[in-house]
Design an enzyme around this catalytic site. Structure first.
Site, PDB file in Angstrom:
ATOM      1  N   THR A   1       0.848  -1.186   0.000  1.00 51.66           N
ATOM      2  CA  THR A   1       0.000   0.000   0.000  1.00 51.66           C
ATOM      3  C   THR A   1       0.882   1.234   0.000  1.00 51.66           C
ATOM      4  OG1 THR A   1      -1.736  -1.169   1.210  1.00 51.66           O
ATOM      5  CG2 THR A   1      -1.842   1.223   1.218  1.00 51.66           C
TER       6      THR A   1
ATOM      7  N   THR B   1      -3.608   0.764  -3.124  1.00 54.02           N
ATOM      8  CA  THR B   1      -3.070  -0.520  -2.712  1.00 54.02           C
ATOM      9  C   THR B   1      -3.219  -1.572  -3.801  1.00 54.02           C
ATOM     10  OG1 THR B   1      -3.072  -2.189  -0.958  1.00 54.02           O
ATOM     11  CG2 THR B   1      -5.224  -1.355  -1.658  1.00 54.02           C
TER      12      THR B   1
ATOM     13  N   ASN C   1      -2.395  -4.640  -2.379  1.00 45.91           N
ATOM     14  CA  ASN C   1      -2.475  -5.639  -1.318  1.00 45.91           C
ATOM     15  C   ASN C   1      -1.094  -6.213  -0.993  1.00 45.91           C
ATOM     16  OD1 ASN C   1      -4.110  -6.788   0.642  1.00 45.91           O
ATOM     17  ND2 ASN C   1      -4.395  -8.671  -0.514  1.00 45.91           N
TER      18      ASN C   1
ATOM     19  N   SER D   1     -11.586  -2.742   3.058  1.00 45.37           N
ATOM     20  CA  SER D   1     -10.190  -2.323   3.142  1.00 45.37           C
ATOM     21  C   SER D   1      -9.989  -1.472   4.385  1.00 45.37           C
ATOM     22  CB  SER D   1      -9.779  -1.541   1.890  1.00 45.37           C
ATOM     23  OG  SER D   1     -10.234  -0.204   1.959  1.00 45.37           O
TER      24      SER D   1
ATOM     25  N   GLY E   1      -0.199   0.163   5.736  1.00 44.37           N
ATOM     26  CA  GLY E   1      -0.045  -0.609   6.962  1.00 44.37           C
ATOM     27  C   GLY E   1      -1.196  -1.521   7.305  1.00 44.37           C
TER      28      GLY E   1
END
Length: 409
Positions: free
Chosen positions: A218, A236, A238, A280, A301
């Site tokens: 991300t 992101t 992932n 998310s 994070g």
């Protein structure tokens, strides 16, 4: 192939070497010139579909047509903390809702126990208070947030101050709690005056299982230009390099963001469904003070995005830190127990730089503590800009836990 990120086709690039992704540059030019059609139609879309199908996937050009036909603009989630307005991301990101709920709980703490800023920064009492609020807010995240196209999410209840006060009533200032199952999830429906989503009928009632890479790929950036325009953007794919496929001729890395979905037939909320978007944690956020821009902030994070943002914000507004110091200060993270084993409490995760004395105090209060050495990229990578309300000067900060830099113009 990921060989695009290797100059010789075998080894990763080294410091000082320059990587030029010409294919991606061409795609970005198409988007610049043609808008979303430059991505969702024509050769770019066809290249992506072909790459997915060659890898055994089932994407079609019809899927891309559906995506472009269902583009929407959503009103952000808004909340307040004292005289600050918090503006953040809507579901299916959990970020904005969880942020608003956390700050409402801390406001309730201030009203009940006194200003949290009067506690010693990163003392056991301070970390106990914010860790408790994080647990309760994350519990509601697990229970009540998903794709609003599929569920009626009680947003109004979740971000109401009365609901936050009700949730935080279980807080004991003397005892460190890993909240049991009955406290993981509240009933925000009881604080809901109106339906604030356009979802189909249904309400979340089971836990959302999640699979996540703790250091996933991300990226967040925060920009304020010379005209005062503000962008806080989180993107992101992932896991690192997503699913490991670069679409030939485009330079685009495909994501593997279907991983938060569940194959468990009993887990209705997280099951894969056509056109369903995964939950998310992205939380690009803009903060106003007295109706004027004050802060733009965000972080990568995964689960630690929200906790990193709230601690950085409180470091600035409650402890009068400059933005870089606020970002660098050691952090904690406290989620709720495992969705698979809800009676197994999640530990209070803590960066070791907070200090052994505080860690020992937290354990004496009853916490199970998991300590990370020093500071760790596990706890996010905040990028933020703070605007001085009196001078208008902008101060940028970038987290040394991960890649990033603050630059001025």
């Amino acid at each position: 192939s990921l060989n695009i990120y290797s100059l010789d086709g075998f080894s990763p690039i080294s410091t000082g070497e320059v990587l030029i992704n010409e294919d991606l540059a061409n795609v970005l030019e198409l988007v610049r010139d043609q808008g979303r059609e430059g991505f969702y139609t024509g050769d770019v879309a066809l290249a992506i579909v072909n790459a997915v199908q060659e890898a055994g996937g089932i994407a079609t050009m019809s899927d891309f047509h559906h995506a472009i036909g269902n583009t929407r603009v959503s009103e952000p989630i808004t909340g307040t903390y004292q005289n600050y307005d918090i503006i953040s991301m809507v579901p299916p990101s959990s970020g904005g809702t969880t942020l608003a709920q956390f700050f409402n709980m801390i406001e309730h703490y201030n009203e009940t126990y006194g200003p949290i800023g009067e506690l010693e920064h990163n003392s056991a009492d301070y970390l106990h208070a914010i860790g408790s609020a994080l647990q309760l807010a994350y519990g509601d995240r697990r229970a009540h947030l998903s794709d609003p196209d599929f569920y009626n999410i009680p947003i109004e209840g979740l971000i109401s101050k009365a609901y936050a006060a009700d949730r935080f009533s279980v807080f004991d200032p003397e005892v460190g709690q890993h909240f049991p199952r009955e406290h993981y999830y509240g009933t925000p429906e009881d604080f809901q005056n109106t339906t604030t989503t356009d979802a189909v009928d249904g309400q979340l009632s089971v836990e959302i299982e999640e699979t996540e890479n703790p250091y996933g790929s991300t990226t967040h950036f925060t920009v304020i230009d010379s005209a005062g325009n503000i962008v806080s953007a989180t993107h992101t794919i992932n896991y690192f390099f997503g699913n490991g496929i670069i679409v030939p001729g485009t330079g685009i890395a495909l994501n593997n963001t279907m991983s938060p979905f569940s194959m468990n037939p009993n887990n209705e909320t997280a099951q894969i469904a056509p056109f369903k978007r995964p939950l998310s944690n992205m939380s690009p956020t803009i903060v106003l003070k007295d109706d004027e821009p004050f802060m733009a902030i965000g972080s990568p994070g995964s689960m630690r995005i929200t906790s990193a943002i709230v601690q950085t914000f409180l470091n600035v507004v409650e402890f009068d830190m400059d933005v870089q110091s606020a970002i660098e200060a050691p952090r904690i993270f406290h989620y709720v127990g495992s969705a698979v084993s809800p009676y197994n409490p999640a530990p209070l995760e803590i960066e070791g730089d907070i200090g052994a004395d505080v860690i020992n105090e937290l354990e004496a209060m009853g916490y199970i503590v998991s300590v990370y050495s020093g500071t760790s990229l596990y706890f996010g990578g905040v990028h933020a800009i703070v605007i001085d309300p009196e001078t208008g000067e902008m101060h940028g900060g970038a987290d040394t836990r991960r890649d990033g830099k603050a630059l001025g113009y």
